[in-house]
Design a protein around this motif. Structure first.
Motif, short mmCIF file in Angstrom:
data_model
loop_
_atom_site.label_atom_id
_atom_site.label_comp_id
_atom_site.label_asym_id
_atom_site.label_seq_id
_atom_site.Cartn_x
_atom_site.Cartn_y
_atom_site.Cartn_z
N LEU A 288 0.86 -1.19 0.00
CA LEU A 288 0.00 0.00 0.00
C LEU A 288 0.89 1.24 0.00
CD1 LEU A 288 -2.55 -1.20 2.69
CD2 LEU A 288 -3.16 -0.62 0.35
N SER A 289 0.69 2.08 -0.99
CA SER A 289 1.44 3.34 -1.03
C SER A 289 0.66 4.46 -0.37
CB SER A 289 1.77 3.72 -2.49
OG SER A 289 0.58 3.88 -3.24
N ASP A 290 -0.65 4.28 -0.20
CA ASP A 290 -1.50 5.28 0.44
C ASP A 290 -2.29 4.60 1.56
OD1 ASP A 290 -3.13 7.35 1.16
OD2 ASP A 290 -3.76 7.88 -0.87
N ARG A 291 -1.64 4.37 2.68
CA ARG A 291 -2.27 3.64 3.78
C ARG A 291 -3.46 4.38 4.40
NH1 ARG A 291 1.10 -0.61 4.76
NH2 ARG A 291 3.24 -0.36 3.98
N PRO A 292 -3.40 5.71 4.56
CA PRO A 292 -4.58 6.39 5.12
C PRO A 292 -5.86 6.17 4.32
CG PRO A 292 -2.67 7.84 5.18
CD PRO A 292 -2.28 6.64 4.39
N ARG A 293 -5.72 5.97 3.01
CA ARG A 293 -6.90 5.75 2.17
C ARG A 293 -7.63 4.47 2.59
NH1 ARG A 293 -5.92 6.57 -4.06
NH2 ARG A 293 -4.38 4.94 -3.70
N LEU A 294 -6.87 3.41 2.89
CA LEU A 294 -7.49 2.17 3.36
C LEU A 294 -8.13 2.37 4.72
CD1 LEU A 294 -8.08 -0.87 3.33
CD2 LEU A 294 -5.78 -1.25 4.24
N VAL A 295 -7.45 3.10 5.61
CA VAL A 295 -8.00 3.34 6.96
C VAL A 295 -9.34 4.06 6.86
CG1 VAL A 295 -7.63 4.54 9.15
CG2 VAL A 295 -5.72 3.36 8.04
N VAL A 296 -9.40 5.09 6.02
CA VAL A 296 -10.65 5.85 5.85
C VAL A 296 -11.75 4.96 5.27
CG1 VAL A 296 -11.73 7.75 4.58
CG2 VAL A 296 -9.50 8.08 5.65
N PHE A 297 -11.39 4.15 4.28
CA PHE A 297 -12.40 3.30 3.63
C PHE A 297 -12.90 2.24 4.61
CE2 PHE A 297 -13.70 -0.33 0.97
CZ PHE A 297 -14.68 0.30 0.21
N ALA A 298 -11.98 1.59 5.33
CA ALA A 298 -12.39 0.55 6.28
C ALA A 298 -13.26 1.14 7.39
CB ALA A 298 -11.15 -0.13 6.88
N THR A 299 -12.89 2.32 7.88
CA THR A 299 -13.69 3.00 8.91
C THR A 299 -15.08 3.34 8.38
OG1 THR A 299 -11.67 3.93 9.86
CG2 THR A 299 -13.75 4.93 10.52
N SER A 300 -15.13 3.77 7.11
CA SER A 300 -16.42 4.09 6.49
C SER A 300 -17.30 2.85 6.37
CB SER A 300 -16.20 4.72 5.11
OG SER A 300 -15.44 5.92 5.21
N LEU A 301 -16.69 1.72 6.02
CA LEU A 301 -17.45 0.47 5.95
C LEU A 301 -18.05 0.12 7.32
CD1 LEU A 301 -15.30 -1.92 3.71
CD2 LEU A 301 -17.47 -0.86 3.13
N TRP A 302 -17.23 0.26 8.37
CA TRP A 302 -17.72 -0.03 9.73
C TRP A 302 -18.86 0.92 10.08
CZ3 TRP A 302 -17.42 3.50 13.83
CH2 TRP A 302 -17.92 3.01 15.05
N GLY A 303 -18.69 2.23 9.81
CA GLY A 303 -19.73 3.20 10.13
C GLY A 303 -21.02 2.91 9.38
N LEU A 304 -20.88 2.57 8.10
CA LEU A 304 -22.07 2.25 7.29
C LEU A 304 -22.79 1.02 7.84
CD1 LEU A 304 -23.78 2.68 4.70
CD2 LEU A 304 -22.16 1.16 3.53
N ALA A 305 -22.03 -0.02 8.18
CA ALA A 305 -22.63 -1.25 8.71
C ALA A 305 -23.29 -0.99 10.06
CB ALA A 305 -21.56 -2.33 8.84
N ALA A 306 -22.65 -0.17 10.91
CA ALA A 306 -23.22 0.12 12.23
C ALA A 306 -24.53 0.89 12.10
CB ALA A 306 -22.22 0.92 13.06
N VAL A 307 -24.56 1.88 11.21
CA VAL A 307 -25.80 2.65 11.00
C VAL A 307 -26.89 1.76 10.41
CG1 VAL A 307 -26.82 4.52 9.64
CG2 VAL A 307 -24.63 4.87 10.78
N ALA A 308 -26.51 0.94 9.42
CA ALA A 308 -27.49 0.03 8.80
C ALA A 308 -28.04 -0.95 9.82
CB ALA A 308 -26.85 -0.70 7.64
N LEU A 309 -27.17 -1.48 10.69
CA LEU A 309 -27.61 -2.44 11.70
C LEU A 309 -28.59 -1.79 12.67
CD1 LEU A 309 -27.43 -5.16 13.16
CD2 LEU A 309 -25.37 -4.32 14.33
N TYR A 310 -28.27 -0.58 13.10
CA TYR A 310 -29.17 0.12 14.04
C TYR A 310 -30.52 0.38 13.37
CZ TYR A 310 -30.84 3.43 17.52
OH TYR A 310 -31.58 4.05 18.50
N GLY A 311 -30.49 0.84 12.12
CA GLY A 311 -31.74 1.10 11.41
C GLY A 311 -32.58 -0.16 11.25
N LEU A 312 -31.93 -1.28 10.95
CA LEU A 312 -32.66 -2.54 10.74
C LEU A 312 -33.30 -3.05 12.04
CD1 LEU A 312 -30.18 -4.34 8.34
CD2 LEU A 312 -32.54 -3.73 7.80
N ILE A 313 -32.53 -3.01 13.14
CA ILE A 313 -33.09 -3.55 14.39
C ILE A 313 -34.21 -2.66 14.93
CG2 ILE A 313 -31.00 -4.82 15.00
CD1 ILE A 313 -30.26 -2.62 16.92
N MET A 314 -34.07 -1.33 14.75
CA MET A 314 -35.14 -0.44 15.20
C MET A 314 -36.39 -0.60 14.33
SD MET A 314 -34.27 1.14 17.95
CE MET A 314 -33.49 -0.41 18.43
#
Length: 323
Positions: free
Chosen positions: A284-310
């Motif tokens: 990886l030549s641009d490591r922060p890009r992966l960190v941002v993308f992985a964090t975004s995936l987690w945030g998206l999944a967490a929001v989707a999970l909360y919306g689904l259970i509610m």
């Protein structure tokens, strides 16, 4: 517990998949950089009709206060006469070394050649030489890349040692790059007696070019997002089926929120672990890009999970009220 383990394994694989996607993208970008002899998309082209010789131009550049910059004077036959100073990046070496600042200000010619030319080099007294125009030029190193045939066929020479028989500025293509090139381009153009313009990084930016550089990555990112949403859906199904059916609405809502916080926390830890593993495992030549993308995936999944259970909780309440 088994279901939770399966969800955790799926999430780790998803984050590792993200690492592979961005690693492949970085390698594609790096291959493109090598095709341009280490010039970035921020590089500039300098057009001039100056009669200066290459050594004279290199001397003027050396006397200036410019640093962290490279200037490439490209002639015919894949020859690149180089002036550079400070930090500007290097090309991948198969053997030997790259030019030093002293080499790039020396009146004695030295060269770095592409791997395809290494078999044609002459050897004497443990030193390799490039024969050119009846002259034997010492070779400092050999650059090589399996992803850039153009680089493997290049000849890099120090502009300061080009001699009086070398092409003049008016007869070469001049490109410059560096960390501060946008601030330096006016000074460079003035020193070389010309005008600076944007370097046409991609000569023909068609559909196939876009697909190769960005399209495949975009497609994989969409698939990873869908994978994150699928895991969120499976997680809400898991939560829904672990709670006792006799729980009343207020208690059920509190229990669902507690389970959500628990899974979101686990997800954050797994995301961090997966990202660290991907950074260690993949190029990886641009490591922060992966960190941002992985964090975004987690945030998206967490929001989707909360919306689904509610949503399921409210749906269950309405069902009981109607009954």
């Amino acid at each position: 517990m088994k279901r939770l383990f399966i969800l955790a394994a799926a999430w780790i694989l998803l984050i590792l998949g993200a690492g592979w996607v961005w690693s492949t993208h970085d390698q594609t970008e790096y291959a493109e950089l090598l095709d341009h002899y280490n010039l970035s998309e921020q590089a500039v082209k300098i057009t001039t009709k100056s009669p200066l010789t290459l050594p004279q131009a290199a001397a003027k550049l050396a006397q200036s206060d410019l640093t962290n910059v490279q200037v490439q004077f490209r002639a015919s036959g894949a020859r690149v006469f180089l002036y550079a100073k400070g930090s500007y990046g290097e090309l991948p070496l198969a053997s030997g070394q790259w030019f030093s600042d002293a080499d790039l200000q020396s009146p004695l010619p030295v060269a770095v050649v592409g791997n395809d030319l290494s078999a044609r080099l002459a050897t004497g007294s443990h030193q390799q030489y490039l024969k050119q125009n009846g002259q034997y030029i010492p070779v400092l190193g050999v650059v090589s890349s399996p992803r850039s045939q153009r680089l493997n066929q290049a000849i890099f020479l120090n502009a300061s040692g080009a001699g009086q028989a070398a092409p003049r500025l008016a007869n070469v293509k001049i490109y410059a790059d560096g960390a501060n090139i946008q601030k330096q381009k006016s000074q460079l153009a003035k020193l070389l007696g010309g005008k600076a313009s944007k370097y046409q990084y991609r000569q023909h930016l068609g559909v196939s070019d876009w697909w190769q550089t960005s399209g495949v990555t975009a497609l994989w990112c969409v698939l990873l997002v869908l994978g994150a949403l699928l895991i969120a859906w499976l997680a809400q199904w898991f939560i829904k089926n672990t709670l006792p059916a006799e729980l009343k609405a207020p208690q059920r809502t509190r229990a669902l929120r507690t389970q959500w916080v628990r899974l979101a926390g686990y997800g954050a830890l797994l995301t961090a672990a997966g990202t660290l593993t991907a950074n260690w495992w993949f190029y990886l030549s641009d490591r922060p890009r992966l960190v941002v993308f992985a964090t975004s995936l987690w945030g998206l999944a967490a929001v989707a999970l909360y919306g689904l259970i509610m949503h399921n909780s409210k749906k269950r309440e309405r069902k009981h009220e109607s009954a």
